[in-house]
Write a protein that holds these residues in place. Structure first.
Motif, PDB file in Angstrom:
ATOM      1  N   THR A 159      17.333  22.835  10.095  1.00  0.00           N
ATOM      2  CA  THR A 159      16.689  22.166  11.212  1.00  0.00           C
ATOM      3  C   THR A 159      15.292  22.748  11.350  1.00  0.00           C
ATOM      4  O   THR A 159      15.124  23.958  11.407  1.00  0.00           O
ATOM      5  N   THR A 160      14.351  21.895  11.366  1.00  0.00           N
ATOM      6  CA  THR A 160      12.973  22.303  11.526  1.00  0.00           C
ATOM      7  C   THR A 160      12.458  21.702  12.820  1.00  0.00           C
ATOM      8  O   THR A 160      12.497  20.482  12.997  1.00  0.00           O
ATOM      9  N   LEU A 161      12.016  22.573  13.683  1.00  0.00           N
ATOM     10  CA  LEU A 161      11.481  22.092  14.948  1.00  0.00           C
ATOM     11  C   LEU A 161      10.050  21.614  14.747  1.00  0.00           C
ATOM     12  O   LEU A 161       9.288  22.196  13.973  1.00  0.00           O
ATOM     13  N   ALA A 162       9.708  20.582  15.474  1.00  0.00           N
ATOM     14  CA  ALA A 162       8.341  20.095  15.432  1.00  0.00           C
ATOM     15  C   ALA A 162       7.443  21.142  16.078  1.00  0.00           C
ATOM     16  O   ALA A 162       7.876  21.899  16.947  1.00  0.00           O
ATOM     17  N   PRO A 163       6.191  21.203  15.677  1.00  0.00           N
ATOM     18  CA  PRO A 163       5.289  22.159  16.309  1.00  0.00           C
ATOM     19  C   PRO A 163       5.174  21.855  17.803  1.00  0.00           C
ATOM     20  O   PRO A 163       5.247  20.693  18.210  1.00  0.00           O
ATOM     21  N   PRO A 164       5.023  22.883  18.608  1.00  0.00           N
ATOM     22  CA  PRO A 164       4.918  22.649  20.041  1.00  0.00           C
ATOM     23  C   PRO A 164       3.672  21.838  20.379  1.00  0.00           C
ATOM     24  O   PRO A 164       2.615  22.035  19.782  1.00  0.00           O
ATOM     25  N   GLU A 165       3.831  20.924  21.306  1.00  0.00           N
ATOM     26  CA  GLU A 165       2.717  20.065  21.708  1.00  0.00           C
ATOM     27  C   GLU A 165       2.598  20.059  23.229  1.00  0.00           C
ATOM     28  O   GLU A 165       3.574  20.303  23.932  1.00  0.00           O
ATOM     29  N   GLY A 166       1.432  19.743  23.698  1.00  0.00           N
ATOM     30  CA  GLY A 166       1.201  19.623  25.126  1.00  0.00           C
ATOM     31  C   GLY A 166      -0.052  20.374  25.536  1.00  0.00           C
ATOM     32  O   GLY A 166      -0.700  21.039  24.731  1.00  0.00           O
ATOM     33  N   ASP A 167      -0.375  20.239  26.828  1.00  0.00           N
ATOM     34  CA  ASP A 167      -1.529  20.976  27.329  1.00  0.00           C
ATOM     35  C   ASP A 167      -1.097  22.395  27.695  1.00  0.00           C
ATOM     36  O   ASP A 167       0.052  22.796  27.460  1.00  0.00           O
ATOM     37  N   ILE A 168      -2.006  23.146  28.281  1.00  0.00           N
ATOM     38  CA  ILE A 168      -1.730  24.548  28.589  1.00  0.00           C
ATOM     39  C   ILE A 168      -0.513  24.680  29.502  1.00  0.00           C
ATOM     40  O   ILE A 168       0.382  25.485  29.254  1.00  0.00           O
ATOM     41  N   VAL A 169      -0.472  23.863  30.543  1.00  0.00           N
ATOM     42  CA  VAL A 169       0.630  23.948  31.505  1.00  0.00           C
ATOM     43  C   VAL A 169       1.956  23.625  30.829  1.00  0.00           C
ATOM     44  O   VAL A 169       2.956  24.335  31.017  1.00  0.00           O
ATOM     45  N   GLU A 170       1.990  22.572  30.041  1.00  0.00           N
ATOM     46  CA  GLU A 170       3.229  22.181  29.368  1.00  0.00           C
ATOM     47  C   GLU A 170       3.700  23.243  28.375  1.00  0.00           C
ATOM     48  O   GLU A 170       4.890  23.538  28.277  1.00  0.00           O
ATOM     49  N   LEU A 171       2.755  23.831  27.640  1.00  0.00           N
ATOM     50  CA  LEU A 171       3.130  24.855  26.668  1.00  0.00           C
ATOM     51  C   LEU A 171       3.637  26.113  27.358  1.00  0.00           C
ATOM     52  O   LEU A 171       4.603  26.739  26.901  1.00  0.00           O
ATOM     53  N   LEU A 172       3.011  26.475  28.487  1.00  0.00           N
ATOM     54  CA  LEU A 172       3.511  27.633  29.227  1.00  0.00           C
ATOM     55  C   LEU A 172       4.860  27.337  29.863  1.00  0.00           C
ATOM     56  O   LEU A 172       5.702  28.232  30.008  1.00  0.00           O
ATOM     57  N   ASP A 173       5.097  26.085  30.230  1.00  0.00           N
ATOM     58  CA  ASP A 173       6.427  25.690  30.716  1.00  0.00           C
ATOM     59  C   ASP A 173       7.465  25.850  29.611  1.00  0.00           C
ATOM     60  O   ASP A 173       8.581  26.318  29.854  1.00  0.00           O
ATOM     61  N   GLN A 174       7.096  25.466  28.388  1.00  0.00           N
ATOM     62  CA  GLN A 174       8.009  25.629  27.255  1.00  0.00           C
ATOM     63  C   GLN A 174       8.297  27.111  27.005  1.00  0.00           C
ATOM     64  O   GLN A 174       9.430  27.497  26.713  1.00  0.00           O
ATOM     65  N   LEU A 175       7.258  27.928  27.136  1.00  0.00           N
ATOM     66  CA  LEU A 175       7.426  29.366  26.959  1.00  0.00           C
ATOM     67  C   LEU A 175       8.340  29.928  28.045  1.00  0.00           C
ATOM     68  O   LEU A 175       9.183  30.788  27.781  1.00  0.00           O
ATOM     69  N   ASP A 176       8.199  29.403  29.262  1.00  0.00           N
ATOM     70  CA  ASP A 176       9.053  29.836  30.360  1.00  0.00           C
ATOM     71  C   ASP A 176      10.513  29.474  30.084  1.00  0.00           C
ATOM     72  O   ASP A 176      11.419  30.266  30.371  1.00  0.00           O
ATOM     73  N   GLU A 177      10.745  28.307  29.532  1.00  0.00           N
ATOM     74  CA  GLU A 177      12.111  27.900  29.194  1.00  0.00           C
ATOM     75  C   GLU A 177      12.726  28.853  28.170  1.00  0.00           C
ATOM     76  O   GLU A 177      13.924  29.131  28.209  1.00  0.00           O
ATOM     77  N   GLU A 205      10.597  33.238  17.474  1.00  0.00           N
ATOM     78  CA  GLU A 205       9.810  32.457  16.522  1.00  0.00           C
ATOM     79  C   GLU A 205       9.133  31.280  17.216  1.00  0.00           C
ATOM     80  O   GLU A 205       7.971  30.966  16.952  1.00  0.00           O
ATOM     81  N   ARG A 206       9.858  30.644  18.126  1.00  0.00           N
ATOM     82  CA  ARG A 206       9.284  29.514  18.870  1.00  0.00           C
ATOM     83  C   ARG A 206       8.170  29.996  19.796  1.00  0.00           C
ATOM     84  O   ARG A 206       7.150  29.318  19.947  1.00  0.00           O
ATOM     85  N   ALA A 207       8.342  31.158  20.400  1.00  0.00           N
ATOM     86  CA  ALA A 207       7.299  31.718  21.273  1.00  0.00           C
ATOM     87  C   ALA A 207       6.020  31.968  20.481  1.00  0.00           C
ATOM     88  O   ALA A 207       4.910  31.710  20.969  1.00  0.00           O
ATOM     89  N   GLN A 208       6.161  32.436  19.258  1.00  0.00           N
ATOM     90  CA  GLN A 208       4.983  32.649  18.411  1.00  0.00           C
ATOM     91  C   GLN A 208       4.303  31.318  18.092  1.00  0.00           C
ATOM     92  O   GLN A 208       3.070  31.233  18.066  1.00  0.00           O
ATOM     93  N   GLN A 209       5.083  30.278  17.854  1.00  0.00           N
ATOM     94  CA  GLN A 209       4.511  28.957  17.582  1.00  0.00           C
ATOM     95  C   GLN A 209       3.769  28.432  18.814  1.00  0.00           C
ATOM     96  O   GLN A 209       2.702  27.828  18.685  1.00  0.00           O
ATOM     97  N   ILE A 210       4.343  28.650  19.978  1.00  0.00           N
ATOM     98  CA  ILE A 210       3.692  28.205  21.210  1.00  0.00           C
ATOM     99  C   ILE A 210       2.379  28.950  21.406  1.00  0.00           C
ATOM    100  O   ILE A 210       1.367  28.363  21.796  1.00  0.00           O
ATOM    101  N   LEU A 211       2.365  30.251  21.115  1.00  0.00           N
ATOM    102  CA  LEU A 211       1.126  31.029  21.235  1.00  0.00           C
ATOM    103  C   LEU A 211       0.044  30.462  20.320  1.00  0.00           C
ATOM    104  O   LEU A 211      -1.108  30.308  20.733  1.00  0.00           O
ATOM    105  N   VAL A 212       0.409  30.116  19.103  1.00  0.00           N
ATOM    106  CA  VAL A 212      -0.562  29.546  18.163  1.00  0.00           C
ATOM    107  C   VAL A 212      -1.105  28.222  18.695  1.00  0.00           C
ATOM    108  O   VAL A 212      -2.291  27.915  18.545  1.00  0.00           O
ATOM    109  N   ALA A 213      -0.253  27.443  19.345  1.00  0.00           N
ATOM    110  CA  ALA A 213      -0.684  26.137  19.860  1.00  0.00           C
ATOM    111  C   ALA A 213      -1.513  26.259  21.130  1.00  0.00           C
ATOM    112  O   ALA A 213      -2.451  25.488  21.338  1.00  0.00           O
ATOM    113  N   VAL A 214      -1.201  27.221  21.990  1.00  0.00           N
ATOM    114  CA  VAL A 214      -1.864  27.301  23.291  1.00  0.00           C
ATOM    115  C   VAL A 214      -3.163  28.118  23.249  1.00  0.00           C
ATOM    116  O   VAL A 214      -4.065  27.885  24.050  1.00  0.00           O
ATOM    117  N   GLU A 215      -3.272  29.040  22.316  1.00  0.00           N
ATOM    118  CA  GLU A 215      -4.451  29.912  22.279  1.00  0.00           C
ATOM    119  C   GLU A 215      -5.769  29.152  22.187  1.00  0.00           C
ATOM    120  O   GLU A 215      -6.688  29.411  22.976  1.00  0.00           O
TER     121      GLU A 215
END
Length: 143
Positions: free
Chosen positions: A39-57, A79-89
């Motif tokens: 299973t390969t997750l899609a890269p995290p998408e969204g604006d800053i608020v949405e990505l931080l919400d995903q990180l919170d989850e 691993e997902r948290a690292q992907q979110i960091l790459v997307a939100v930075e």
């Protein structure tokens, strides 16, 4: 006489050891067919608020999962948290908010929590993330 005796012993050893040779049996005939799933997750998408919400989850119940020893779950979350960091930075840098270090610190806490099995660090990450998420709307409005 010794030479003949040595040759006879060598011949007996060669015949005896060749009887113990290894027979390779094909694994296709001895093992049942295996099923592999990935299973390969899609890269995290969204604006800053949405990505931080995903990180919170991700931080929800992370400490308890570490305590329970659910390695696959908390490793995947890190691993997902690292992907979110790459997307939100890049989005945080583009917005002009001085928050990149804070988000990196949170992902670092998630990393130490999962790698070193420290559930308290997972709880710290969640508390710090809550503070950032509460102040984010005001920070974005001022930019």
């Amino acid at each position: 006489m010794n030479r003949i005796k040595n040759l006879v012993i060598a011949g007996v050893c060669a015949v005896s050891l060749s009887a113990c040779s290894t027979q390779i049996i094909s694994t296709a005939t001895t093992l049942p067919p295996s099923e592999t799933t990935t299973t390969t997750l899609a890269p995290p998408e969204g604006d800053i608020v949405e990505l931080l919400d995903q990180l919170d989850e991700l931080t929800q119940n992370l400490g308890q999962e570490i305590v329970d020893g659910e390695r696959a779950v908390f490793t995947a979350k890190y691993e997902r948290a690292q992907q979110i960091l790459v997307a939100v930075e890049p989005q945080i840098r583009a917005s002009g908010i001085d928050m990149v270090d804070d988000v990196e610190r949170i992902v670092g806490l998630i990393g130490t929590a999962t790698i070193r099995k420290r559930p308290a660090d997972a709880d710290k990450a969640q508390r710090f993330l809550t503070l950032i998420r509460e102040s984010l709307p005001e920070l974005l409005a001022n930019q």
